[in-house]
Design a protein around this motif. Structure first.
Motif, short mmCIF file in Angstrom:
data_model
loop_
_atom_site.label_atom_id
_atom_site.label_comp_id
_atom_site.label_asym_id
_atom_site.label_seq_id
_atom_site.Cartn_x
_atom_site.Cartn_y
_atom_site.Cartn_z
N SER A 152 -1.94 33.78 -64.15
CA SER A 152 -1.44 34.89 -64.99
C SER A 152 -2.52 35.45 -65.90
O SER A 152 -2.32 35.61 -67.10
CB SER A 152 -0.23 34.42 -65.81
N CYS A 153 -3.71 35.71 -65.34
CA CYS A 153 -4.80 36.26 -66.14
C CYS A 153 -4.67 37.78 -66.23
O CYS A 153 -4.40 38.45 -65.23
CB CYS A 153 -6.15 35.89 -65.53
N ARG A 154 -4.87 38.30 -67.43
CA ARG A 154 -4.76 39.74 -67.66
C ARG A 154 -6.16 40.31 -67.77
O ARG A 154 -6.93 39.92 -68.65
CB ARG A 154 -3.95 40.01 -68.92
N ILE A 155 -6.49 41.26 -66.89
CA ILE A 155 -7.83 41.82 -66.81
C ILE A 155 -7.78 43.30 -67.18
O ILE A 155 -6.89 44.03 -66.74
CB ILE A 155 -8.42 41.64 -65.40
N LEU A 156 -8.75 43.72 -67.95
CA LEU A 156 -8.90 45.13 -68.31
C LEU A 156 -10.13 45.68 -67.59
O LEU A 156 -11.24 45.17 -67.77
CB LEU A 156 -9.06 45.29 -69.83
N TYR A 157 -9.91 46.72 -66.76
CA TYR A 157 -11.02 47.35 -66.05
C TYR A 157 -11.26 48.72 -66.66
O TYR A 157 -10.39 49.59 -66.64
CB TYR A 157 -10.71 47.48 -64.56
N ILE A 158 -12.47 48.94 -67.22
CA ILE A 158 -12.81 50.18 -67.91
C ILE A 158 -13.76 50.98 -67.03
O ILE A 158 -14.90 50.58 -66.80
CB ILE A 158 -13.46 49.89 -69.28
N ASP A 159 -13.28 52.12 -66.54
CA ASP A 159 -14.08 52.96 -65.63
C ASP A 159 -13.50 54.37 -65.65
O ASP A 159 -12.27 54.54 -65.59
CB ASP A 159 -14.05 52.38 -64.21
N ASP A 160 -14.36 55.40 -65.73
CA ASP A 160 -13.86 56.78 -65.79
C ASP A 160 -13.52 57.34 -64.41
O ASP A 160 -13.09 58.50 -64.31
CB ASP A 160 -14.89 57.67 -66.48
N ASP A 161 -13.67 56.55 -63.35
CA ASP A 161 -13.31 56.98 -61.99
C ASP A 161 -11.93 56.41 -61.66
O ASP A 161 -11.80 55.22 -61.33
CB ASP A 161 -14.35 56.47 -60.99
N PRO A 162 -10.85 57.22 -61.77
CA PRO A 162 -9.50 56.67 -61.57
C PRO A 162 -9.27 56.17 -60.15
O PRO A 162 -8.56 55.17 -59.95
CB PRO A 162 -8.58 57.86 -61.90
N GLY A 163 -9.86 56.84 -59.14
CA GLY A 163 -9.68 56.38 -57.77
C GLY A 163 -10.28 55.00 -57.57
O GLY A 163 -9.66 54.11 -56.98
N LEU A 164 -11.51 54.81 -58.05
CA LEU A 164 -12.15 53.50 -57.93
C LEU A 164 -11.40 52.46 -58.74
O LEU A 164 -11.26 51.30 -58.33
CB LEU A 164 -13.61 53.60 -58.40
N GLY A 165 -10.88 52.90 -59.88
CA GLY A 165 -10.12 51.97 -60.70
C GLY A 165 -8.91 51.43 -59.97
O GLY A 165 -8.61 50.23 -60.05
N ARG A 166 -8.19 52.30 -59.26
CA ARG A 166 -7.00 51.83 -58.53
C ARG A 166 -7.39 50.88 -57.39
O ARG A 166 -6.68 49.91 -57.11
CB ARG A 166 -6.23 53.04 -57.99
N LEU A 167 -8.53 51.15 -56.73
CA LEU A 167 -8.99 50.24 -55.68
C LEU A 167 -9.32 48.86 -56.25
O LEU A 167 -8.95 47.83 -55.67
CB LEU A 167 -10.23 50.83 -54.99
N VAL A 168 -9.99 48.86 -57.38
CA VAL A 168 -10.31 47.58 -58.03
C VAL A 168 -9.02 46.88 -58.46
O VAL A 168 -8.88 45.65 -58.32
CB VAL A 168 -11.25 47.81 -59.24
N GLN A 169 -8.08 47.65 -58.98
CA GLN A 169 -6.82 47.08 -59.43
C GLN A 169 -6.11 46.36 -58.28
O GLN A 169 -5.64 45.23 -58.42
CB GLN A 169 -5.93 48.18 -60.01
N ARG A 170 -6.01 47.04 -57.11
CA ARG A 170 -5.35 46.42 -55.97
C ARG A 170 -6.11 45.18 -55.49
O ARG A 170 -5.50 44.16 -55.13
CB ARG A 170 -5.23 47.44 -54.83
N SER A 171 -7.43 45.26 -55.48
CA SER A 171 -8.24 44.13 -55.02
C SER A 171 -8.05 42.90 -55.91
O SER A 171 -7.88 41.77 -55.42
CB SER A 171 -9.72 44.53 -54.99
N LEU A 172 -8.05 43.11 -57.22
CA LEU A 172 -7.90 41.97 -58.13
C LEU A 172 -6.46 41.47 -58.19
O LEU A 172 -6.21 40.27 -58.36
CB LEU A 172 -8.38 42.36 -59.54
N GLN A 173 -5.49 42.38 -58.05
CA GLN A 173 -4.10 41.94 -58.04
C GLN A 173 -3.82 41.09 -56.80
O GLN A 173 -2.97 40.19 -56.84
CB GLN A 173 -3.17 43.14 -58.10
N ALA A 174 -4.53 41.36 -55.70
CA ALA A 174 -4.38 40.54 -54.50
C ALA A 174 -4.84 39.11 -54.75
O ALA A 174 -4.43 38.19 -54.04
CB ALA A 174 -5.17 41.15 -53.35
N ARG A 175 -5.66 38.92 -55.76
CA ARG A 175 -6.12 37.58 -56.13
C ARG A 175 -5.19 36.93 -57.16
O ARG A 175 -5.48 35.84 -57.65
CB ARG A 175 -7.53 37.65 -56.69
N GLY A 176 -4.12 37.59 -57.50
CA GLY A 176 -3.15 37.02 -58.44
C GLY A 176 -3.32 37.43 -59.87
O GLY A 176 -2.65 36.89 -60.75
N HIS A 177 -4.19 38.39 -60.15
CA HIS A 177 -4.43 38.81 -61.52
C HIS A 177 -3.61 40.05 -61.86
O HIS A 177 -3.27 40.85 -60.98
CB HIS A 177 -5.92 39.13 -61.74
#
Length: 348
Positions: free
Chosen positions: A8-33
């Protein structure tokens, strides 16, 4: 401890590219974050200030401020989470600057998008390291708390021991005043001096931050003052000159040394000078070498070489030998000296 990252780790990803941000979000959520996104440095800082973030992934290029400008602000937060620096710059100086500013790791962005996998591995590693760090801090805090509690209890014990010894000395003094036999009075007065020598150590310990060692010069100053007052009250009046270097000595050794000083000074008071004759008694404690100390007690009286039958009951001599043995040393008398000079050398 398991190698798995905390749940249950909460991660904050700071990036001005919203498309890349969503890709990172899905990738890290697949790891349980659980991943939150911030599209600017200002928004990211505000979210981090709100708390409950376990890790921050920070992009380098943003319109309002660079990641290097934001990184010190994030690290200055109370209980700051670890920061992984993300950069597409091929200038290695950017990564070096980020690590120097407090980032725990960095990940290069690449055009193929493999950095998301690398970022996921870096996140898991950083979270494991953070968990280890926090466990270590908790363990160290527990050790410090236990040590402080033990030292407090030990000071309390020394306080109670000192009070008890003071009470015993007072009872002995009352008994001294109640008896008329001169030998009994002398024996009780000597016992009071011995008790006071040990009580002085415990008084030093319960008023000191260090319960393992004693400031020898301060302790002997108090001891000599008590001895002089006690002897003056019993009708003997000789000046005691003390020269003690500022030395810290382990408690058990200080007790033995204090008893030796008490016995030697008491003997000098009783036997060094004929009746109605004034004289001084000198006590010196100095460092002979980095690990060796020397005690000398001397007078200008009739003199004694340490040979032959001891005056009085001989109890004082037996006590001195026992205390010198505790210090792994032997008391010696310097031949040819005017008066008596007793010397004790021992390991500090």
């Amino acid at each position: 401890m398991s190698d798995a990252p905390p749940a249950s780790c909460r991660i904050l990803y700071i990036d001005d590219d919203p498309g890349l941000g969503r890709l990172v979000q899905r990738s890290l959520q697949a790891r349980g974050h659980h991943v939150e996104l911030a599209a600017s440095g200002t928004d990211g800082l505000a979210r981090a200030q709100a708390g409950e973030i376990d890790l921050i992934a920070l992009d380098h290029h943003m319109p309002d401020r660079t990641g290097l400008e934001l990184l010190p602000l994030l690290r200055a937060l109370p209980d700051a989470p670890p920061v992984i620096y993300v950069t597409g710059s091929e200038d290695s100086r950017v990564a070096v600057a980020a690590l120097k500013a407090g980032a725990v790791d960095y990940v290069w962005k690449d055009v193929q998008g493999q950095f998301r996998e690398l970022l996921g591995e870096a996140v898991d590693t950083a979270l494991r390291q953070e968990a280890l760090r926090r466990d270590k801090e908790r363990a160290e805090a527990a050790v410090r708390e236990a040590r402080d509690r033990a030292e407090l209890l030990l000071r309390e014990v020394n306080h109670r021991v000192a009070n008890s010894l003071t009470l015993v000395a007072a009872l002995a003094r009352m008994q001294t005043n109640a008896v008329t036999d001169p030998a009994a009075k002398d024996a009780l007065e000597e016992m009071q001096a011995r008790i006071s020598a040990i009580a002085g150590i415990h008084r030093r310990l319960y008023t000191s931050e260090d319960v393992e060692a004693v400031e020898l010069d301060a302790y002997l100053t108090g001891l000599v003052e008590e001895l002089q007052l006690a002897m003056k009250a019993s009708g003997r009046d000789h000046a005691i000159r003390l020269h003690a270097e500022p030395i810290r000595l382990a408690t058990d050794k200080a007790v033995s040394l204090g008893v030796v000083v008490t016995e030697l000074v008491t003997n000098a008071y009783k036997y060094a000078y004929p009746a109605e004759t004034q004289g001084e008694i000198r006590v010196q404690v100095m460092r002979e070498s980095p690990d060796t100390l020397s005690l000398a007690v001397e007078d200008d009286g009739i003199g004694w070489t340490g040979e032959g039958e001891a005056k009085g009951t001989g109890l004082g001599s037996r006590i001195i030998r026992a205390m010198a043995s505790n210090l792994r040393s032997v008391l010696t008398y310097v031949p040819g000296a005017s008066g008596t000079r007793a010397v004790l050398s021992f390991q500090a």
